[in-house]
Scaffold this active site. Sequence first.
Site, PDB file in Angstrom:
ATOM      1  N   GLU A 146       0.954  -1.344   0.005  1.00  0.00           N
ATOM      2  CA  GLU A 146      -0.150  -0.054  -0.098  1.00  0.00           C
ATOM      3  C   GLU A 146       0.671   1.345   0.058  1.00  0.00           C
ATOM      4  O   GLU A 146       0.587   2.362  -0.408  1.00  0.00           O
ATOM      5  CB  GLU A 146      -0.927  -0.020   1.191  1.00  0.00           C
ATOM      6  CG  GLU A 146      -2.403   0.477   0.888  1.00  0.00           C
ATOM      7  CD  GLU A 146      -3.304   0.124   2.054  1.00  0.00           C
ATOM      8  OE1 GLU A 146      -4.342  -0.456   1.580  1.00  0.00           O
ATOM      9  OE2 GLU A 146      -3.156   0.550   3.097  1.00  0.00           O
ATOM     10  N   HIS A 174       7.184 -26.732  -2.038  1.00  0.00           N
ATOM     11  CA  HIS A 174       6.633 -27.776  -2.837  1.00  0.00           C
ATOM     12  C   HIS A 174       5.504 -27.140  -3.644  1.00  0.00           C
ATOM     13  O   HIS A 174       4.476 -27.904  -4.291  1.00  0.00           O
ATOM     14  CB  HIS A 174       5.973 -28.919  -1.846  1.00  0.00           C
ATOM     15  CG  HIS A 174       7.046 -29.300  -1.127  1.00  0.00           C
ATOM     16  ND1 HIS A 174       7.580 -30.597  -1.151  1.00  0.00           N
ATOM     17  CD2 HIS A 174       7.675 -28.878   0.102  1.00  0.00           C
ATOM     18  CE1 HIS A 174       8.568 -31.060  -0.459  1.00  0.00           C
ATOM     19  NE2 HIS A 174       8.609 -30.065   0.426  1.00  0.00           N
ATOM     20  N   LYS A 218     -13.982   0.876  -4.062  1.00  0.00           N
ATOM     21  CA  LYS A 218     -14.852   1.381  -3.097  1.00  0.00           C
ATOM     22  C   LYS A 218     -16.048   2.369  -3.576  1.00  0.00           C
ATOM     23  O   LYS A 218     -17.012   2.046  -3.600  1.00  0.00           O
ATOM     24  CB  LYS A 218     -14.300   2.303  -1.909  1.00  0.00           C
ATOM     25  CG  LYS A 218     -13.581   1.654  -0.816  1.00  0.00           C
ATOM     26  CD  LYS A 218     -13.207   2.656   0.280  1.00  0.00           C
ATOM     27  CE  LYS A 218     -12.100   2.059   0.969  1.00  0.00           C
ATOM     28  NZ  LYS A 218     -11.391   3.260   2.123  1.00  0.00           N
TER      29      LYS A 218
HETATM   30  O1  PA5 Z   1      -3.102   1.768   5.995  1.00  0.00           O
HETATM   31  C1  PA5 Z   1      -4.192   2.116   5.583  1.00  0.00           C
HETATM   32  O2  PA5 Z   1      -4.366   3.482   5.941  1.00  0.00           O
HETATM   33  C2  PA5 Z   1      -5.361   1.085   5.494  1.00  0.00           C
HETATM   34  O3  PA5 Z   1      -4.994  -0.117   5.324  1.00  0.00           O
HETATM   35  C3  PA5 Z   1      -6.390   1.196   6.480  1.00  0.00           C
HETATM   36  O4  PA5 Z   1      -5.570   0.737   7.785  1.00  0.00           O
HETATM   37  C4  PA5 Z   1      -7.419   0.314   6.173  1.00  0.00           C
HETATM   38  O5  PA5 Z   1      -8.355   0.555   5.054  1.00  0.00           O
HETATM   39  C5  PA5 Z   1      -8.529   0.553   7.385  1.00  0.00           C
HETATM   40  O6  PA5 Z   1      -9.035   1.971   7.478  1.00  0.00           O
HETATM   41  P1  PA5 Z   1      -9.730   2.414   8.644  1.00  0.00           P
HETATM   42  O7  PA5 Z   1      -8.981   2.265  10.040  1.00  0.00           O
HETATM   43  O8  PA5 Z   1     -10.108   3.850   8.358  1.00  0.00           O
HETATM   44  O9  PA5 Z   1     -11.230   1.592   8.779  1.00  0.00           O
END
Ligand code: PA5
Length: 434
Positions: free
Chosen positions: A287, A308, A422
């Site tokens: 990310e 494997h 989303k």
């Molecule tokens: O690293 C990030 O910002 C994301 O992976 C969030 O942690 C994830 O989308 C969850 O978001 P939230 O804590 O707002 O529910």
Amino acid sequence: MPDIKLISKNCKGFVSAEELKAVSKAIKLVHKELKDKKCPGNDYIGWLNLPSAMPDKLVEDIEDTAKRIRKNCDVFISLGIGGSYLGARACIEFIKPNFANELKSESPKVYFSGHNLSSDYLQDLFNVIKKKKVVINVISKSGTTTETAVVFRILKQYMEKIYGKNGVKDRIIATTDSSSGALRKLAETEGYKAFIIPDDVGGRFSVLTPVGLLPIAVAGISIKELLKGARDFEKKCAMLSLDANPAYKYAGIRHILYKKGKVIEVLSSFHPSLRYLGEWWKQLFGESEGKDGKGIFPAACEFTTDLHSMGQMIQDGQRNIFETFLIIEKSQATIKVPEFKDNIDGLNYLSGKDLDYINYKAYEATAGAHYDGKVPNLSIVIPKRTAFHLGQLFYFFEKATAMSGLLSGVNPFNQPGVEAYKKKMFKLLGKPGA
Ligand code: PA5
């Protein structure tokens, strides 16, 4: 206690001294930007000093709350997704016994939800928690993440039916933003205890905030030890020299390999207790780096199991891979191979040998074979499965992620790409205004 360490000898022939010298110059510039808070995404670098800046009062509050929860329930459910889920799970699975929920223990059984939309998963969870005393920690920084919010709504209804509207007040704890979002509003309206996720710490960098610390403490793990390890590495990973700072060395080598077409990194471990650390690592790097058409694709393998399956691809497939081994130097258990008189299975050459020793030889053999197969590899050695060493490792990877992303010119602290699915999903679901 020895620190976790980075070994890079299996990069010889792939990364030269000149290249390391050049990358360390670039690292120097990024280091200054990061230190002066002038880098892209500079409003999300609160995690940098989190271990040393953590107020004792907050640690006490988390520990006291965890103590109360442990007394008050048989089952603790942590609800969250992405960064609001993976760090705690990685830590609990790393430290606790492999079949912890199967064992009789003083600690509540810990389950995770809110990280998928599977009705079967949730129904199975309902079946497990039936007639058990439950406490829920709902974790969401934005407070609006659909997966977590929908599952929470369903569990909230279940909890209120069993404990009553008033009874759930000490059975639901929220961890969310200090002021904004639906979860903050809900916590205030319903009177739930709420922990704050600092404004300048993004989800995937939040394991050392109440997001990770509360579930970890409920599982009976010392958060003080975890923070101590992280503090150690906050110091170590603030140094400029690549020889002194393993996070910068790791980031530098990754960057050199990436520029040479090694666009996939496989994080390989030899213990199931490292599985969720791999998941946490995938999210952290994926990310953070995967944007603007750039990034190293992070994959994780669990050896020897995956030798494997994926082992074939790593050994002989496209040569666009490098590998990072996560090694536990000393297991907790000692199990020896027995001697059999008849030796029908031909394994007497291993009798008296520790299973851990055989596993270590498997690692050495794999690292050597993959190197020979033109897969350069690094190893990160964790002396023991302790909270202290995990604290070091969490911080090490966070700092390396920031440096890696900034070296390749992206903002490692945002995740604009996550919005695309989303938007489409909200449209398909008919969300007002979508
Ligand atoms: O690293 C990030 O910002 C994301 O992976 C969030 O942690 C994830 O989308 C969850 O978001 P939230 O804590 O707002 O529910």
